[in-house]
Write an enzyme that holds these catalytic residues in place. Structure first.
Site, PDB file in Angstrom:
ATOM      1  N   GLU A  98       0.941  -1.251  -0.010  1.00 47.69           N
ATOM      2  CA  GLU A  98      -0.509  -0.187  -0.396  1.00 47.69           C
ATOM      3  C   GLU A  98       0.442   1.069  -0.141  1.00 47.69           C
ATOM      4  O   GLU A  98       1.448   1.916   0.931  1.00 47.69           O
ATOM      5  CB  GLU A  98      -0.820   0.153   1.342  1.00 47.69           C
ATOM      6  CG  GLU A  98      -2.286  -0.821   1.069  1.00 47.69           C
ATOM      7  CD  GLU A  98      -3.012  -0.761   2.572  1.00 47.69           C
ATOM      8  OE1 GLU A  98      -3.096   0.207   2.996  1.00 47.69           O
ATOM      9  OE2 GLU A  98      -3.228  -1.836   2.988  1.00 47.69           O
ATOM     10  N   ASP A 124      -5.875   8.319   9.909  1.00 48.92           N
ATOM     11  CA  ASP A 124      -4.519   7.711  10.349  1.00 48.92           C
ATOM     12  C   ASP A 124      -4.109   8.844  11.890  1.00 48.92           C
ATOM     13  O   ASP A 124      -4.464   9.348  11.699  1.00 48.92           O
ATOM     14  CB  ASP A 124      -3.595   8.606   9.467  1.00 48.92           C
ATOM     15  CG  ASP A 124      -4.517   7.857   7.925  1.00 48.92           C
ATOM     16  OD1 ASP A 124      -4.022   6.117   8.177  1.00 48.92           O
ATOM     17  OD2 ASP A 124      -3.593   8.774   6.798  1.00 48.92           O
TER      18      ASP A 124
END
Length: 258
Positions: free
Chosen positions: A47, A58
């Site tokens: 990724e 995140d």
């Protein structure tokens, strides 16, 4: 066949390991080298994060990496240009992970075309509403054979999970918790029950478990309950610390044995 589908069809009995890192961090020009190193060291899928100024899903580690990448001058166009240089050297699936705003600014069709041109097989867009996916993004992505990967969490209803399973292809990203990304020492009973509940649904798509995997206990729990595991924050931390993908991998593999 799309590389993501090929990976899962050819490795049904193998526990896969996918790693995440942010393009342009720790250095602007290191992205291609990190990818080639990870493939050489046996990582199943990669990724590649598209840096964004407001990465809502995140934790601080990946937020800091995105900030570094943006300061280094990484852009979506530069990322595609870097990936294009190694397209013919990389055989494992590359999945871009990024937020909707930069992709919309780039243009969905142009984005999908650039994915094809640079060897990208799939995209994860955490803030993409499912209706927009179905109405706008999916028809274009399907034309270019690009997989749009959807996330589910412990809070996602069974009805929605089955809807996602019926309307996507590639794999389902199974987020271990509803929290932001970041390493965890263990998965508690609530998370284990979540894993068991999803297993019992017998979904059509394979699943990868991510968020919080950083040691032997969390890795094994993920691999026992899905096709494999995705590690992000732990690897990003090590890559930032050692500035070398080989060294970061050595340290990661050692941590996963403990």
């Amino acid at each position: 066949m799309n590389k993501i589908n090929k990976l899962f069809s050819e490795n049904k009995d193998k526990k896969l390991l996918s790693l995440y890192f942010c393009a342009g961090a720790p250095t602007l020009d290191g992205t291609a080298n990190v990818i080639k190193t990870l493939e050489h060291r046996g990582i199943s899928m990669i990724e590649v994060g598209i840096p964004f100024s407001d990465p809502m899903a995140d934790g601080p580690v990946i937020q800091d990496a995105a900030t570094t990448a943006l300061k280094n001058g990484m852009t979506l166009r530069k990322l595609f240009a870097q990936l294009k240089t190694i397209k013919d050297e990389v055989s494992i699936p590359l999945v871009l992970m990024g937020y909707l705003n930069p992709i919309m600014q780039y243009g969905i069709e142009a984005f999908c075309q650039s994915c094809v041109d640079s060897g990208v097989s799939g995209v994860i867009i955490p803030d993409l509403p499912f209706k927009d996916y179905q109405d706008t993004v999916k028809p274009i992505a399907d034309r270019y054979d690009i997989r749009i990967i959807m996330l589910i969490t412990p809070e996602t209803s069974e009805e929605r999970i089955r809807f996602i399973d019926d309307n996507t292809d590639g794999f389902i990203y199974m987020v271990s918790s509803a929290a932001i990304t970041g390493a965890q020492k263990s998965f508690d009973e609530a998370k284990q029950e979540y894993f068991r509940r999803i297993n019992a649904m017998n979904l059509r798509n394979p699943r990868m478990i991510g968020f919080g995997i950083s040691n032997k206990q969390t890795l094994e729990a993920a691999q026992q309950n899905a096709a494999g595991a995705i590690i992000g924050s732990k690897f990003v931390t090590l890559l930032n610390e050692y500035k070398d993908a080989d060294e970061a991998l050595d340290r990661l593999f050692k941590a996963l044995e403990q």
